[in-house]
Motif scaffolding. Structure first.
Motif, PDB file in Angstrom:
ATOM      1  N   ASP A  22       0.832  -1.196   0.000  1.00  0.00           N
ATOM      2  CA  ASP A  22       0.000   0.000   0.000  1.00  0.00           C
ATOM      3  C   ASP A  22       0.871   1.252   0.000  1.00  0.00           C
ATOM      4  O   ASP A  22       2.088   1.188   0.222  1.00  0.00           O
ATOM      5  CB  ASP A  22      -0.944   0.001   1.202  1.00  0.00           C
ATOM      6  CG  ASP A  22      -2.331   0.510   0.849  1.00  0.00           C
ATOM      7  OD1 ASP A  22      -2.418   1.385  -0.040  1.00  0.00           O
ATOM      8  OD2 ASP A  22      -3.317   0.048   1.434  1.00  0.00           O
ATOM      9  N   SER A  40      -3.586   1.264  11.800  1.00  0.00           N
ATOM     10  CA  SER A  40      -4.584   2.315  11.978  1.00  0.00           C
ATOM     11  C   SER A  40      -4.634   3.282  10.796  1.00  0.00           C
ATOM     12  O   SER A  40      -5.376   4.258  10.831  1.00  0.00           O
ATOM     13  CB  SER A  40      -4.291   3.101  13.270  1.00  0.00           C
ATOM     14  OG  SER A  40      -3.003   3.691  13.213  1.00  0.00           O
ATOM     15  N   THR A  41      -3.849   2.999   9.740  1.00  0.00           N
ATOM     16  CA  THR A  41      -3.819   3.850   8.549  1.00  0.00           C
ATOM     17  C   THR A  41      -4.793   3.310   7.502  1.00  0.00           C
ATOM     18  O   THR A  41      -4.924   2.101   7.336  1.00  0.00           O
ATOM     19  CB  THR A  41      -2.394   3.907   7.963  1.00  0.00           C
ATOM     20  OG1 THR A  41      -1.496   4.423   8.959  1.00  0.00           O
ATOM     21  CG2 THR A  41      -2.335   4.806   6.734  1.00  0.00           C
ATOM     22  N   GLU A  42      -5.461   4.212   6.815  1.00  0.00           N
ATOM     23  CA  GLU A  42      -6.416   3.806   5.780  1.00  0.00           C
ATOM     24  C   GLU A  42      -5.729   2.961   4.713  1.00  0.00           C
ATOM     25  O   GLU A  42      -4.757   3.393   4.092  1.00  0.00           O
ATOM     26  CB  GLU A  42      -7.036   5.034   5.106  1.00  0.00           C
ATOM     27  CG  GLU A  42      -7.989   4.677   3.975  1.00  0.00           C
ATOM     28  CD  GLU A  42      -8.266   5.825   3.012  1.00  0.00           C
ATOM     29  OE1 GLU A  42      -9.145   5.661   2.147  1.00  0.00           O
ATOM     30  OE2 GLU A  42      -7.583   6.875   3.113  1.00  0.00           O
ATOM     31  N   CYS A  43      -6.248   1.744   4.494  1.00  0.00           N
ATOM     32  CA  CYS A  43      -5.722   0.873   3.447  1.00  0.00           C
ATOM     33  C   CYS A  43      -6.525   1.071   2.167  1.00  0.00           C
ATOM     34  O   CYS A  43      -7.752   1.153   2.203  1.00  0.00           O
ATOM     35  CB  CYS A  43      -5.797  -0.591   3.882  1.00  0.00           C
ATOM     36  SG  CYS A  43      -4.550  -1.086   5.076  1.00  0.00           S
ATOM     37  N   ARG A  44      -5.843   1.122   1.041  1.00  0.00           N
ATOM     38  CA  ARG A  44      -6.492   1.290  -0.257  1.00  0.00           C
ATOM     39  C   ARG A  44      -6.087   0.188  -1.234  1.00  0.00           C
ATOM     40  O   ARG A  44      -6.507   0.186  -2.390  1.00  0.00           O
ATOM     41  CB  ARG A  44      -6.137   2.667  -0.827  1.00  0.00           C
ATOM     42  CG  ARG A  44      -6.541   3.819   0.081  1.00  0.00           C
ATOM     43  CD  ARG A  44      -6.022   5.161  -0.417  1.00  0.00           C
ATOM     44  NE  ARG A  44      -6.632   5.572  -1.668  1.00  0.00           N
ATOM     45  CZ  ARG A  44      -7.756   6.296  -1.761  1.00  0.00           C
ATOM     46  NH1 ARG A  44      -8.419   6.643  -0.667  1.00  0.00           N
ATOM     47  NH2 ARG A  44      -8.224   6.651  -2.938  1.00  0.00           N
ATOM     48  N   GLN A 241      -5.184   8.782  -3.389  1.00  0.00           N
ATOM     49  CA  GLN A 241      -4.528   8.428  -2.128  1.00  0.00           C
ATOM     50  C   GLN A 241      -4.120   9.675  -1.352  1.00  0.00           C
ATOM     51  O   GLN A 241      -3.883  10.739  -1.933  1.00  0.00           O
ATOM     52  CB  GLN A 241      -3.297   7.564  -2.394  1.00  0.00           C
ATOM     53  CG  GLN A 241      -2.174   8.297  -3.120  1.00  0.00           C
ATOM     54  CD  GLN A 241      -1.038   7.376  -3.515  1.00  0.00           C
ATOM     55  OE1 GLN A 241      -0.061   7.260  -2.799  1.00  0.00           O
ATOM     56  NE2 GLN A 241      -1.206   6.707  -4.667  1.00  0.00           N
TER      57      GLN A 241
END
Length: 288
Positions: A22, A40-44, A241
Motif C-alpha cells: 500500500d 490504523s492507517t487507511e488501506c487502499r 490516495q
C-alpha cells in the motif's frame, strides 16, 4: 509454382509483475508511516488490486503478484482471488523491510515467514521472491543464499541500473543463476551509450512518456529476442490516495507525479504486448 511463404515469429510473452503493497508502506515514505501506525492507517490496496484484476481480465493478461505477508494476512480473500484467476502468487517479504537493512538472520526469518503465510492462504507453492526496493546488491551478497535457503526457485531483486536508492549497474541484464538452484531475473533495461537504461516500469513508467517504455520493451523483444519484465504497484493507479505534504520535494515528485495517468497507460501496455506469469515465462523454459 507456389509463392514462397514468409515465416513469422510468434510474439514474445513478457512477464507482468505487481508489487502488492500500500501507499504507506513504500520505503521513501517510511519515516512518515512507522510500522506501529500501519494497522490504523487507511488501506487502499484492496480496491486498487481489484481494479488491476479487472483490467487484466479484460485484456486476457496473466501476471505475478509479489505480495507482502502483512497484506496477505489482512486481505486473505484478495490473495485467494488473485490465485483463483490464474495469476502467480509470489513473495515480497513480510513487512517490507529492505534486505540491505537487515542481518542475514533477520532477512531469512522475514522471507521464510512470508512464504509460509502466502502458501497457507493461497494454498499453492510460492516460488518467487522480490526484495523491497530491489535491495539486493553490493552490500549484501549473502541475500541470494538466504533466498535459496528459504525455498524459493527464483528471485527478481536486482535492478541492473544506477540509482540513488538501489541498483547493480554491472549485473547481467537477463536471467542468470546465483545461489544453488536459484535464478535471478532482473528488471528489464536497454543498453545504450555504454550503460543500462530502465524500461521495466515503476516510477519511470509514470514519469516518462508511454512511448519510451513501449520502445524499450519492443527493442528487447525484437533485438535481444528476450521477454521483458515489467513491474508496478497498486497505489500507482490511485490518484486519490492521501498526500504526505511533509515529505521532501524529491519524494513527492517521485511518488505522486502522473498518478492520474497511470491506469490509462497500463491499459495501453496490456493492449500493446502479450503478458504472462514469471514462472510460466522463465521457469517453464529457462532463458539464461
Amino acid at each position: 509454382m507456389s509463392a514462397p511463404t514468409t515465416q513469422t515469429r510468434e510474439p514474445i510473452v513478457n512477464a507482468l509483475t505487481i508489487d502488492v503493497e500500500d501507499y504507506f508502506q513504500v520505503s521513501a515514505l517510511a519515516s512518515h508511516f512507522p510500522k506501529d501506525r500501519w494497522s490504523s492507517t487507511e488501506c487502499r490496496v484492496e480496491r486498487n488490486v481489484h481494479r488491476i484484476l479487472e483490467l487484466m481480465h479484460q485484456h486476457e493478461a496473466k501476471g505475478t503478484f509479489f505480495t507482502l505477508g502483512w497484506i496477505a494476512e489482512r486481505y486473505p480473500k484478495l490473495v485467494r482471488l488473485i490465485a483463483m484467476e490464474g495469476h502467480e502468487i509470489a513473495s515480497h517479504g513480510y513487512g517490507h523491510e529492505r534486505a540491505s537493512d537487515q542481518t542475514p538472520e533477520a532477512f531469512l526469518a522475514d522471507i521464510q515467514l512470508a512464504k509460509v503465510v502466502l502458501e497457507d492462504i493461497a494454498d499453492c507453492e510460492v516460488r518467487g521472491y522480490r526484495a523491497p526496493s530491489f535491495s539486493v546488491g553490493y552490500s549484501n551478497p549473502w541475500a541470494h543464499d538466504c533466498i535459496e535457503a528459504a525455498g524459493y526457485a527464483y528471485s527478481s531483486s536486482v535492478y541492473p541500473v544506477k540509482h540513488d536508492h538501489y541498483g547493480v549497474p554491472d549485473a547481467p541484464r537477463f536471467p542468470y543463476p546465483v545461489a544453488k538452484g536459484l535464478l535471478e531475473i532482473p528488471i528489464t533495461t536497454v543498453r545504450r551509450f555504454g550503460r543500462n537504461w530502465p524500461v521495466g516500469g515503476g516510477g519511470y513508467f509514470r514519469l516518462l512518456p508511454y512511448p519510451v517504455s513501449a520502445w524499450g520493451i519492443r527493442k528487447v523483444n525484437a533485438e535481444d529476442r528476450r521477454p521483458a519484465i515489467f513491474y508496478f504497484h497498486p497505489w500507482e493507479i490511485d490518484p486519490g490516495q492521501p498526500v504526505v505534504k511533509e515529505a521532501s520535494a524529491k519524494t513527492r515528485f517521485r511518488h505522486y507525479v502522473n498518478l492520474e495517468h497511470t491506469e490509462a497507460r497500463l491499459e495501453r501496455l496490456l493492449q500493446d504486448f502479450a503478458w504472462g506469469r514469471m514462472d510460466d515465462v522463465f521457469l517453464s523454459a529457462t532463458r539464461i
